[in-house]
Design a protein around this motif. Sequence first.
Motif, short mmCIF file in Angstrom:
data_model
loop_
_atom_site.label_atom_id
_atom_site.label_comp_id
_atom_site.label_asym_id
_atom_site.label_seq_id
_atom_site.Cartn_x
_atom_site.Cartn_y
_atom_site.Cartn_z
N CYS A 270 0.86 -1.18 0.00
CA CYS A 270 0.00 0.00 0.00
C CYS A 270 0.89 1.23 0.00
CB CYS A 270 -0.91 -0.01 1.23
SG CYS A 270 -2.09 1.35 1.30
N ALA A 271 0.56 2.22 -0.83
CA ALA A 271 1.38 3.43 -0.93
C ALA A 271 0.50 4.64 -1.14
CB ALA A 271 2.38 3.29 -2.07
N PHE A 272 1.03 5.78 -0.77
CA PHE A 272 0.32 7.05 -0.92
C PHE A 272 1.14 7.95 -1.84
CE2 PHE A 272 -2.94 9.94 0.55
CZ PHE A 272 -2.40 11.20 0.30
N TYR A 273 0.48 8.56 -2.83
CA TYR A 273 1.15 9.44 -3.79
C TYR A 273 0.46 10.79 -3.80
CZ TYR A 273 3.10 5.03 -5.41
OH TYR A 273 3.73 3.81 -5.47
N GLN A 274 1.25 11.81 -3.95
CA GLN A 274 0.71 13.17 -3.90
C GLN A 274 1.26 13.99 -5.05
OE1 GLN A 274 1.67 15.38 -0.29
NE2 GLN A 274 -0.44 16.09 -0.23
N ALA A 275 0.41 14.78 -5.67
CA ALA A 275 0.85 15.62 -6.79
C ALA A 275 0.28 17.01 -6.64
CB ALA A 275 0.39 15.02 -8.12
N GLU A 276 1.12 17.98 -6.85
CA GLU A 276 0.69 19.37 -6.98
C GLU A 276 1.38 19.92 -8.20
OE1 GLU A 276 1.14 21.80 -3.58
OE2 GLU A 276 0.30 20.32 -2.19
N GLN A 277 0.61 20.37 -9.16
CA GLN A 277 1.19 20.87 -10.41
C GLN A 277 0.70 22.30 -10.62
OE1 GLN A 277 3.42 19.35 -12.02
NE2 GLN A 277 3.64 20.60 -13.84
N ASP A 278 1.60 23.25 -10.58
CA ASP A 278 1.22 24.65 -10.70
C ASP A 278 1.50 25.22 -12.08
OD1 ASP A 278 0.36 24.83 -8.05
OD2 ASP A 278 2.42 25.09 -7.36
N GLU A 279 2.10 24.44 -12.96
CA GLU A 279 2.45 24.96 -14.27
C GLU A 279 1.89 24.09 -15.39
OE1 GLU A 279 6.63 25.21 -14.45
OE2 GLU A 279 6.81 26.67 -12.83
N ASN A 280 1.42 24.71 -16.42
CA ASN A 280 1.11 24.13 -17.72
C ASN A 280 0.33 22.84 -17.74
OD1 ASN A 280 2.32 26.26 -19.22
ND2 ASN A 280 4.30 25.42 -18.66
N TYR A 281 0.99 21.70 -17.43
CA TYR A 281 0.37 20.44 -17.83
C TYR A 281 0.77 19.30 -16.91
CZ TYR A 281 -1.62 17.20 -21.26
OH TYR A 281 -2.39 16.27 -21.90
N PHE A 282 -0.23 18.53 -16.49
CA PHE A 282 -0.01 17.35 -15.65
C PHE A 282 -0.51 16.13 -16.41
CE2 PHE A 282 -2.05 14.42 -12.58
CZ PHE A 282 -0.92 13.98 -11.94
N LEU A 283 0.28 15.06 -16.40
CA LEU A 283 -0.09 13.90 -17.21
C LEU A 283 0.39 12.61 -16.56
CD1 LEU A 283 -1.06 12.60 -19.90
CD2 LEU A 283 1.16 13.19 -20.86
N VAL A 284 -0.49 11.66 -16.42
CA VAL A 284 -0.15 10.30 -16.02
C VAL A 284 -0.54 9.38 -17.16
CG1 VAL A 284 -0.56 8.43 -14.39
CG2 VAL A 284 -0.46 10.79 -13.56
N LYS A 285 0.41 8.62 -17.67
CA LYS A 285 0.25 7.88 -18.91
C LYS A 285 -0.82 6.80 -18.85
CE LYS A 285 3.51 4.08 -18.10
NZ LYS A 285 3.57 4.17 -16.68
N HIS A 286 -1.22 6.28 -20.02
CA HIS A 286 -2.05 5.10 -20.08
C HIS A 286 -1.30 3.94 -19.42
CE1 HIS A 286 -4.12 7.29 -23.39
NE2 HIS A 286 -5.17 6.63 -22.96
N HIS A 287 -1.91 3.34 -18.44
CA HIS A 287 -1.29 2.19 -17.78
C HIS A 287 -2.36 1.43 -17.01
CE1 HIS A 287 -1.53 5.01 -14.43
NE2 HIS A 287 -1.27 4.02 -13.61
N TRP A 288 -1.98 0.29 -16.50
CA TRP A 288 -2.88 -0.48 -15.64
C TRP A 288 -2.03 -1.24 -14.63
CZ3 TRP A 288 -2.88 -5.96 -15.68
CH2 TRP A 288 -2.13 -6.55 -16.70
N HIS A 289 -2.67 -1.70 -13.56
CA HIS A 289 -1.95 -2.44 -12.54
C HIS A 289 -2.92 -3.36 -11.80
CE1 HIS A 289 -3.72 0.85 -10.26
NE2 HIS A 289 -2.90 1.72 -10.82
N ASP A 290 -2.37 -4.26 -11.01
CA ASP A 290 -3.17 -5.24 -10.28
C ASP A 290 -3.75 -4.66 -9.00
OD1 ASP A 290 -2.73 -7.29 -12.14
OD2 ASP A 290 -0.84 -7.85 -11.19
N GLU A 291 -3.33 -3.47 -8.63
CA GLU A 291 -3.80 -2.86 -7.39
C GLU A 291 -5.08 -2.04 -7.60
OE1 GLU A 291 0.39 -3.85 -7.18
OE2 GLU A 291 -0.67 -2.53 -8.56
N ILE A 292 -5.76 -1.76 -6.52
CA ILE A 292 -6.87 -0.81 -6.50
C ILE A 292 -6.27 0.58 -6.29
CG2 ILE A 292 -8.87 -0.01 -5.17
CD1 ILE A 292 -9.36 -2.97 -4.44
N GLU A 293 -6.82 1.56 -6.97
CA GLU A 293 -6.36 2.94 -6.79
C GLU A 293 -7.53 3.81 -6.39
OE1 GLU A 293 -3.60 6.33 -9.00
OE2 GLU A 293 -4.02 4.42 -10.01
N LEU A 294 -7.37 4.50 -5.28
CA LEU A 294 -8.36 5.47 -4.80
C LEU A 294 -7.77 6.85 -4.97
CD1 LEU A 294 -10.83 6.57 -3.37
CD2 LEU A 294 -9.85 5.79 -1.18
#
Length: 320
Positions: free
Chosen positions: A30-54
């Motif tokens: 289990c992991a926690f990820y945090q993003a704050e993007q104040d400029e231009n463009y934020f992107l997370v690529k096409h992907h998949w995984h075996d985990e649940i993501e909330l």
Amino acid sequence: MAERRLWDIQVQNTKSLKEDRPHGSASFRCAFYQAEQDENYFLVKHHWHDEIELLHFKKGNFHMEINMESYEIKEECFFFVNPGELHYITAAKPCEEDAVVFNPNVLSFDSYDTMQSQVIQPLINGNLWLPRCIEASHKVFHDIYVEYDRIEHAFRVMEEYRENAGQKNVSVSVSQMLIKASLLRILALLTGEGLLTRQESGINHQVESIKKVLTYIRENYRERIYIRDLAGLINVNEQYFCRFFKRAIGRTPMEYVNEIRIRRAAEMAVNTDYLIMDICLECGFNNLGNFLREFKKYTGTTPRLYKKENRNSFTGEIKK
């Protein structure tokens, strides 16, 4: 706790769309990820995984695609991504987003009680799915928010303990118990409201086809790629394939291929000492003029200037 990076631009895993980076530790997936993007463009690529993501979308305008369905997110909400679902996120304005990613086995118990047999095990087996979205107006939103906040706090505490070599491991164990307890409470809230759905056994062949094509492109972007070859991967004609791909990804096949190539070129421009022509050839372009046009189209500048501007602060950002 980890900062969510713009992983797609760096193309760290070109072998598969399946994300193979570990989430959490071997003993606590289990992991926690945090993003704050104040400029231009934020992107997370096409992907998949075996985990649940909330995912918790806090602020900003997001575009999200899950299994070829599009969602425009303009207000605070929670989104659930089930195991195996192909997903993608963009945001063009200042935004705040974070996420808990966990293996459903984290919720499991050795005792095979009613909860284990009717909820947790079907969730692990993929026969039970979490809801897509909980908006702020939903009556369980506040209760989920409280538990989510507890999870974030527990991760922060756990990180502080790990940075302090003198702290006892029991403190980490307590944080993990609190995280698991809050995940179970969220699951209980969803179950109580009848928000979990049974899944019919079977495969979404359209989604699997897109996964196959995108994986092939990421594996072979250095080589010549022809529409006929991509269409042949899923046994359809070229005309149908182009319509299918555009509908699923929002770009033509060659636009997507060039985007992958330029992402790699942007990384190489910043992180290597390759000559511009070498980068051009390494990323699948056989014509320098075409490479320079495509690079400027996606980044707004030349490879040389991009290298100069980002040499010491590369984040993988591509301007749109």
